[in-house]
Write a protein that holds these residues in place. Sequence first.
Motif, PDB file in Angstrom:
ATOM      1  N   GLN A 132      -3.096   4.753   1.769  1.00 19.08           N
ATOM      2  CA  GLN A 132      -3.885   4.108   2.883  1.00 19.08           C
ATOM      3  C   GLN A 132      -5.444   3.983   2.607  1.00 19.08           C
ATOM      4  O   GLN A 132      -6.088   3.392   3.028  1.00 19.08           O
ATOM      5  N   ALA A 133      -5.668   5.240   2.019  1.00 22.11           N
ATOM      6  CA  ALA A 133      -7.328   5.490   1.704  1.00 22.11           C
ATOM      7  C   ALA A 133      -7.588   4.330   0.715  1.00 22.11           C
ATOM      8  O   ALA A 133      -8.958   3.947   0.994  1.00 22.11           O
ATOM      9  N   GLN A 134      -6.819   3.831  -0.116  1.00 24.31           N
ATOM     10  CA  GLN A 134      -7.168   2.892  -1.175  1.00 24.31           C
ATOM     11  C   GLN A 134      -7.426   1.725  -0.444  1.00 24.31           C
ATOM     12  O   GLN A 134      -8.209   0.883  -0.477  1.00 24.31           O
ATOM     13  N   ILE A 135      -6.499   1.206   0.626  1.00 30.33           N
ATOM     14  CA  ILE A 135      -6.529  -0.063   1.327  1.00 30.33           C
ATOM     15  C   ILE A 135      -7.816  -0.036   2.385  1.00 30.33           C
ATOM     16  O   ILE A 135      -8.428  -0.868   2.345  1.00 30.33           O
ATOM     17  N   ASP A 136      -7.992   1.127   2.851  1.00 30.82           N
ATOM     18  CA  ASP A 136      -9.036   1.103   3.814  1.00 30.82           C
ATOM     19  C   ASP A 136     -10.604   1.031   3.089  1.00 30.82           C
ATOM     20  O   ASP A 136     -11.552   0.387   3.564  1.00 30.82           O
ATOM     21  N   SER A 137     -10.607   1.617   1.823  1.00 27.00           N
ATOM     22  CA  SER A 137     -11.773   1.535   1.117  1.00 27.00           C
ATOM     23  C   SER A 137     -12.206  -0.119   0.478  1.00 27.00           C
ATOM     24  O   SER A 137     -13.029  -0.337   0.524  1.00 27.00           O
TER      25      SER A 137
END
Lengths: 344, 405
Positions: free
Chosen positions: A55-60
Amino acid sequence: MRSRRQLAGSMAIIMCFVLSALRPATIPRTYRITGQAQGTNYAITWYASRQSVTQAQIDSIFKSLDASLSIYKPGSLIGRFNESETGIEMDRHLAHVVEKSMQIYRQTGGLSDITVYPLVRAWGFGAKAADALPDSAAIRLLMPCVGSDKLKIKGSRLVKTVPCVQIDVNGIAQGYSVDVLARFLEAHGIGNYMVEVGGEIRTKGRKLPGEEPMKIGIETPSTTEFDAPAIREVITIGDGAVTTSGSYRKFRESGGMRLSHIIDPKTGFPVQREIISATVVAREAITADGFDNALLAAGIDGAFEILRTHPGMEAYLIYRKPDGAVADTASAGFARYVVKTGER
Amino acid sequence: MTQSRTRREFIATGLAAMAGAGLSAAFSPAFGHAVRPADRIRLGIIGTGSRGAGLATLIREMPDYELVACCDIIPENLQKGLSLAAKNAKGYTDYRKLLDDKSIDAVVIATPLYLHYPMAVAALQAGKHIYLEKSMTYDIPQAIDLVKKVKASGLVFQIGYQYRYYGLYHRVKEIMKENWLGKITHFECQYNRNSNWRFPVKDPKMERAINWRMYREYCGGPLSELCAHEIDVVNYLTDSRPVKVVGLGGINYWKDGRDTYDNIRTVYDYPNGVKASVTSVLSNAYNGYSIRILGDKATVEILRDKALIYPEITNNARGVVDGVTGATIAVATQGKGVEVKFGKAGEAELEPTVFALKDFAECVRNKKEPISNVETGRDGSIAIHMGNAAADTEKVQYWKPEYSA
């Protein structure tokens, strides 16, 4: 003691064996990341044997898209362009979106035009809601600022020939975001996925382990801005993208009339067409998303004219007949996607 | 009405001499003054306490009216009223003298509830158009009788249910008609406050005159003075009136000598099983005024000056398909309240009562029947009395056919 340690050792070996047998290394499962971005919901679903994306990758990724393309985000690149007198240096997101937008501008005879932003704002669909509706004199004053012919790309620089030109890529940015996310998944070795951002979708491959095709519902236009979606048609598109533009969810009401958020760049007024929802299937989401508003603005005949001259795209249109009844129509090639017609 | 005449006469000192004189007299229809469209309506206010003075403040800003007379038995109230009236406005302590003034076209009556009926009847006899504050009458027979008298008079008679004139409620009614909420099964109404609901009294003799809301002799307590609006709103939104009602009430918090309830909870049954709970609690003020309309697709929550829609979360579409393509759903609209837009863009926000008073002027000039009229007023008043009776008797109260014959 010794024998006990031996026993423990052999137990550990057995446990390892059992665990590795249980580990679903080869059985793919469903992974899903959902969240909110760009003022709407997103859902990324993929079928694989391990979670290779977080999720962190997607959010970035969303953060970098917003920093470039969002008219709502203070200090975004697009915001700085709009405030500038002559133009700015683009990043790769803005460069890609502007280039594609200008291409579609030409292909739709100017019906899809990112320079409508001054009009969008005047009609109260910008970052801030406007109090009163503009009159035709106010619109006439804005028209000299509208038209993608007033934009020039010089290397990596986006130049405006008139200082009051302002752009709004909301009509295409979601589609582009879907493509960016899809490419990100593929770069991480994911070959079976569905990416959805605010109703714009891209799919590839099949659902594993059952190998079923991914099914996409086309929503029935709702009467309110918040109605939960009801399905009108179910399609599968294989490897490709599908987007929908509708005037039924975002509108202003004035004197009993609904004003669409889609502004006709040629007249300066909200589109008043019979089409209430245009769904486009194309290879890339940016293409589908770039064309769906234009089809809505073109009317049924105009929409089919655009589709005829641009093969590789299919469309499904829901429209209101003169007697008020809701009907639908589609391009010839669309039928092959349809798997089920929903309840009407 | 009869058993406590002496106390009432004490309250209405100024009108004691005349009390009852005109009430039993045969009712003679009078003709109201014809008000020409360009003329300002010459208006008198009977009762310039907190509500009457509030109305005078609004009326002062309206070109439709000239406030030429005020009446109140309490000198401070009368002074306050006159300070808001036209320059040469007359002050009265006897409302009958005000009604005798032939130059007055219309009156606002903003007195304690028990005085509504006698004053309205006298005003009709004097040929005045009437804006009568809510709720309409002290009891059911008065409500039924007033309908007859107003109809016979040919005069304009409006009840001060201003929400019937407020764009917010018009929009909510429209939304209901457009089926945004789906099938509506319940209304939840509350009119709460966290206070003893009293006004300061300098002279102990004036306690009952000033704090008339505390005493059953003068009004129906929280149901007639607070919840009246909400009962009228449910009647308005459903275009109907209750069939029956159950209720419980008590004086469990403000044990200060009052005899009207400090808490009452009623459930009204409307046609087709639609239920409306109507509550007033005087010891909690969270969302003090609120009406929630429960539908199977969404809830509307009406607050003082806004309304929010809360869609029901339905995931019917999921499960059948893996994704849905459609016009973008804004995040803000999911699971959270969406504010209902109403009124025209750029239109000034006015106190709802201003819209009600504007319409009253329009009705007087063009001899139209108000939207909040004697029949809707009767329905509200009867519903209030049924609710109080249900709590008093702990028995279901039914709408009797003769109420609306």
